[in-house]
Enzyme design. Sequence first.
Site, PDB file in Angstrom:
ATOM      1  N   TYR A 227      -2.213  31.728  77.320  1.00  0.00           N
ATOM      2  CA  TYR A 227      -2.902  30.716  76.530  1.00  0.00           C
ATOM      3  C   TYR A 227      -4.241  31.255  76.022  1.00  0.00           C
ATOM      4  CZ  TYR A 227      -5.467  26.433  75.372  1.00  0.00           C
ATOM      5  OH  TYR A 227      -6.223  25.478  74.738  1.00  0.00           O
TER       6      TYR A 227
ATOM      7  N   SER B 217     -14.471  20.204  72.805  1.00  0.00           N
ATOM      8  CA  SER B 217     -13.228  19.864  72.123  1.00  0.00           C
ATOM      9  C   SER B 217     -12.789  18.466  72.508  1.00  0.00           C
ATOM     10  CB  SER B 217     -12.137  20.868  72.498  1.00  0.00           C
ATOM     11  OG  SER B 217     -10.870  20.409  72.077  1.00  0.00           O
TER      12      SER B 217
ATOM     13  N   TYR C 265     -10.447  16.519  66.746  1.00  0.00           N
ATOM     14  CA  TYR C 265      -9.159  16.581  66.076  1.00  0.00           C
ATOM     15  C   TYR C 265      -8.810  15.151  65.689  1.00  0.00           C
ATOM     16  CZ  TYR C 265      -8.483  21.300  67.902  1.00  0.00           C
ATOM     17  OH  TYR C 265      -8.611  22.631  68.187  1.00  0.00           O
TER      18      TYR C 265
ATOM     19  N   LYS D 209     -15.220  23.036  60.948  1.00  0.00           N
ATOM     20  CA  LYS D 209     -14.743  24.237  61.620  1.00  0.00           C
ATOM     21  C   LYS D 209     -13.382  24.645  61.046  1.00  0.00           C
ATOM     22  CE  LYS D 209     -13.549  26.053  66.202  1.00  0.00           C
ATOM     23  NZ  LYS D 209     -12.108  26.319  66.001  1.00  0.00           N
TER      24      LYS D 209
ATOM     25  N   HIS E 218      -9.506  29.925  64.098  1.00  0.00           N
ATOM     26  CA  HIS E 218      -8.970  29.400  65.351  1.00  0.00           C
ATOM     27  C   HIS E 218      -8.609  30.541  66.315  1.00  0.00           C
ATOM     28  CE1 HIS E 218      -8.191  25.080  66.177  1.00  0.00           C
ATOM     29  NE2 HIS E 218      -7.598  25.556  67.256  1.00  0.00           N
TER      30      HIS E 218
END
Length: 376
Positions: free
Chosen positions: A42, A124, A148, A227, A251
Amino acid sequence: MQERNPDQPTVLRSDASETHFLNLHEIIAKARANLNQNNWDYIVGGTETETTLRRNRMALDSIAFRPRVLRNVSRIDASVTRLGRKLRLPVMLAPVGSLESFHEEGAAPVVRAAEEFGVPHMLSSVCDPGLEGVAKAAPDATRIFQLYVRGDDAFVDDHVSRAIANGYLAFCLTVDTAIYSRRERDIAKRYVTAGRRRVSGREFQAALDWRIVKRIKDKFKIPLALKGIATAEDAKIAVEHGVDWVYVSNHGGRQLDHGRGSMDVLPEVVDAVAGRAKIMIDGSFCRGGDIVKAIAMGADMVGIGRMQCYALSAGGQTSIVRLLELLEDEVQRCLGLLGINRFEELDRSYVHPAVSTTPPHVLSAFPHLKIEDYRY
């Protein structure tokens, strides 16, 4: 190296670091020892062929320094003023989702480390303990919230309002995730990350457009960052909409494959912005010299993502602070050897195009690192 069960939990339960790390690659080695294969992948993986990930590193390695000599560098100071605060480095702990995979407290030890050392933290929206929890963990930290979009205008307004109410100094929209990428390391193992299992409302991120940017700027007073900017054209539109921070990012090579490295993108964005907004950047920034290169090329802040994850996995808050101390040491040495004392003296005259000497991969900045089962 001992074989691991890929499903074995590896979340740290303590901030106690077993070693006083003397260099950055020791932090990475400790993280690898603590992580199972799924969580390691990850961190280090990218999308599809992982070309964009490698180009991030290649773009940094394709810049050489032009040092000046016989200058008094006896008073080196790597601090800057950003977001109305004095920071020890022009560095931000970048937004990373699902940090709870690496530490039971998720982003809490990260923001506490940022507060302790004196750099910003960007949270985040897909990371525990969430907007309010992180604010409570480090109320005096320089905090930014990244969203998001998973709902309608009311959803966005709610998050902006909560960020303001909880003392976040800026608000960030991620704009390069309209479509989820193919993370083939995970697909090959039939592994689905916790973050992807729990996501709903993806259609709202796909529908994100400049109308939302205008709406936030018209309705709220908090500084806004975007971003995922990767072209001069979009940087120009961003500043025309009053965006305060243009965040150059791909990203970490985890979205669009075969993109350009962030440092290849930076010059055209700097020229397009023309001082009308501040500029953040991330993308394989691993060493102090990387940070200096970005500032020399016109960035105002450098985001640290993967290195943050390694340090969190290696020893929680203590190791993140140590990471920042080591980066500070590398930055100060680099500035001094370039012949300058402060970042304000730095400009493009101190860098020059060069041929990279190292095949790029996610850990190519650490030639002394020995990880037998690292697959890139």
